[in-house]
Design a protein around this motif. Structure first.
Motif, PDB file in Angstrom:
ATOM      1  N   TYR A  63      -8.004  -2.494  -0.141  1.00 23.24           N
ATOM      2  CA  TYR A  63      -7.056  -1.930   0.833  1.00 23.24           C
ATOM      3  C   TYR A  63      -6.228  -3.040   1.486  1.00 23.24           C
ATOM      4  O   TYR A  63      -5.014  -2.949   1.619  1.00 23.24           O
ATOM      5  CB  TYR A  63      -7.834  -1.143   1.889  1.00 23.24           C
ATOM      6  N   LYS A  64      -6.917  -4.136   1.867  1.00 23.61           N
ATOM      7  CA  LYS A  64      -6.228  -5.259   2.511  1.00 23.61           C
ATOM      8  C   LYS A  64      -5.240  -5.915   1.554  1.00 23.61           C
ATOM      9  O   LYS A  64      -4.140  -6.310   1.954  1.00 23.61           O
ATOM     10  CB  LYS A  64      -7.243  -6.296   2.998  1.00 23.61           C
ATOM     11  N   LEU A  65      -5.627  -6.017   0.282  1.00 20.72           N
ATOM     12  CA  LEU A  65      -4.741  -6.598  -0.725  1.00 20.72           C
ATOM     13  C   LEU A  65      -3.500  -5.738  -0.920  1.00 20.72           C
ATOM     14  O   LEU A  65      -2.375  -6.254  -1.013  1.00 20.72           O
ATOM     15  CB  LEU A  65      -5.500  -6.736  -2.051  1.00 20.72           C
ATOM     16  N   GLU A  66      -3.697  -4.424  -0.965  1.00 20.22           N
ATOM     17  CA  GLU A  66      -2.565  -3.501  -1.106  1.00 20.22           C
ATOM     18  C   GLU A  66      -1.605  -3.627   0.083  1.00 20.22           C
ATOM     19  O   GLU A  66      -0.389  -3.656  -0.078  1.00 20.22           O
ATOM     20  CB  GLU A  66      -3.067  -2.057  -1.208  1.00 20.22           C
ATOM     21  N   GLN A  67      -2.192  -3.709   1.287  1.00 13.98           N
ATOM     22  CA  GLN A  67      -1.373  -3.869   2.492  1.00 13.98           C
ATOM     23  C   GLN A  67      -0.582  -5.175   2.431  1.00 13.98           C
ATOM     24  O   GLN A  67       0.610  -5.216   2.761  1.00 13.98           O
ATOM     25  CB  GLN A  67      -2.272  -3.883   3.748  1.00 13.98           C
ATOM     26  N   TRP A  68      -1.259  -6.237   1.990  1.00  7.96           N
ATOM     27  CA  TRP A  68      -0.614  -7.551   1.914  1.00  7.96           C
ATOM     28  C   TRP A  68       0.523  -7.537   0.907  1.00  7.96           C
ATOM     29  O   TRP A  68       1.609  -8.065   1.176  1.00  7.96           O
ATOM     30  CB  TRP A  68      -1.655  -8.603   1.517  1.00  7.96           C
ATOM     31  N   GLU A  70       2.276  -4.948  -0.077  1.00 13.46           N
ATOM     32  CA  GLU A  70       3.357  -4.125   0.479  1.00 13.46           C
ATOM     33  C   GLU A  70       4.198  -4.924   1.468  1.00 13.46           C
ATOM     34  O   GLU A  70       5.431  -4.903   1.434  1.00 13.46           O
ATOM     35  CB  GLU A  70       2.743  -2.909   1.175  1.00 13.46           C
ATOM     36  N   GLN A  71       3.502  -5.667   2.343  1.00 14.49           N
ATOM     37  CA  GLN A  71       4.219  -6.497   3.322  1.00 14.49           C
ATOM     38  C   GLN A  71       5.024  -7.591   2.630  1.00 14.49           C
ATOM     39  O   GLN A  71       6.144  -7.907   3.031  1.00 14.49           O
ATOM     40  CB  GLN A  71       3.219  -7.133   4.298  1.00 14.49           C
ATOM     41  N   ARG A  72       4.441  -8.166   1.557  1.00 16.65           N
ATOM     42  CA  ARG A  72       5.128  -9.222   0.813  1.00 16.65           C
ATOM     43  C   ARG A  72       6.408  -8.684   0.165  1.00 16.65           C
ATOM     44  O   ARG A  72       7.467  -9.324   0.217  1.00 16.65           O
ATOM     45  CB  ARG A  72       4.182  -9.772  -0.254  1.00 16.65           C
ATOM     46  N   LEU A  77      12.292  -8.418   0.053  1.00 16.81           N
ATOM     47  CA  LEU A  77      13.515  -7.613   0.110  1.00 16.81           C
ATOM     48  C   LEU A  77      14.361  -7.985   1.317  1.00 16.81           C
ATOM     49  O   LEU A  77      15.583  -8.110   1.233  1.00 16.81           O
ATOM     50  CB  LEU A  77      13.162  -6.118   0.164  1.00 16.81           C
ATOM     51  N   ARG A  78      13.671  -8.178   2.457  1.00 18.08           N
ATOM     52  CA  ARG A  78      14.386  -8.535   3.688  1.00 18.08           C
ATOM     53  C   ARG A  78      15.105  -9.872   3.533  1.00 18.08           C
ATOM     54  O   ARG A  78      16.284 -10.003   3.882  1.00 18.08           O
ATOM     55  CB  ARG A  78      13.377  -8.586   4.838  1.00 18.08           C
ATOM     56  N   ASN A  79      14.409 -10.857   2.959  1.00 19.99           N
ATOM     57  CA  ASN A  79      15.009 -12.181   2.740  1.00 19.99           C
ATOM     58  C   ASN A  79      16.164 -12.107   1.753  1.00 19.99           C
ATOM     59  O   ASN A  79      17.183 -12.773   1.931  1.00 19.99           O
ATOM     60  CB  ASN A  79      13.959 -13.164   2.226  1.00 19.99           C
TER      61      ASN A  79
END
Length: 203
Positions: A63-68, A70-72, A77-79
């Protein structure tokens, strides 16, 4: 017949009616208030505690890896969009209107036609989505950083090598200068060698 004081009686009746009206109004207001309050309470009712999801969020590495990840993705995309926005070369592009693609009647339309075999062989170019572009840009930046790091490490190694050579040279010179015989007098051979080296280097 009993006499009635109609004036006083009417006044009493009026007072009673006013009291009843006020009480009715208060009661309605209270009911409305209670009703609204009850609706709010129903909305604010706490959901039952789900221990399974809580433990999943707290302890699951997947779950933590998936969250990470997604944030990455979001960060990349933002950059990417930020770089596109700040890039001065992007201002030269002008979007076409839907009428601009139409061919004028003066031009020779259909004069040069491609062979059907060649048309079939042509592979349609897939457009890269924003995430792929961002990923490529991120990898490019990563490669540049690695290259810079390698160059820095190389320069550091060279500097350390030079320092070691200098220290060794200094140590040898000190040994030659500090040599003494049994009586404690300095040995001149080492000093003469150093003088000879100095003269040869100066020429």
């Amino acid at each position: 017949m009993e006499k009635r004081d109609s004036f006083f009686l009417s006044d009493k009746n009026k007072k009673k009616n006013e009291k009843e009206v006020k009480q009715e109004y208060k009661r309605k207001r209270q009911e409305e208030f209670n009703r609204n309050r009850g609706v709010e309470k129903q909305n604010e009712e706490k959901k039952p505690f789900d221990k399974k999801t809580y433990r999943l969020k707290k302890y699951s590495k997947k779950y933590k890896l998936e969250q990470w990840e997604e944030q990455r993705k979001k960060k990349l995309l933002r950059n990417y969009y930020k770089d596109i926005k700040n890039d001065p070369s992007n201002g030269s592009y002008k979007p076409k209107g839907f009428d601009e693609d139409k061919v004028d009647s003066n031009q020779d339309v259909g004069r040069y036609v491609r062979h059907p075999d060649l048309v079939e062989k042509e592979v349609p170019i897939k457009k890269k989505d924003s995430f792929q572009k961002a990923k490529e840009q991120y990898n490019k930046m990563k490669q540049e950083k690695l290259q810079q790091r390698k160059e820095l490490e190389k320069a550091k190694e060279e500097r350390n090598q030079k320092i070691l050579e200098y220290k060794k040279k200094k140590q040898d010179r000190f040994k030659k200068l500090s040599k003494k015989n049994k009586k404690g007098q300095p040995v001149m051979t080492g000093r003469l060698e150093l003088l000879l080296e100095k003269i040869q280097n100066s020429k």
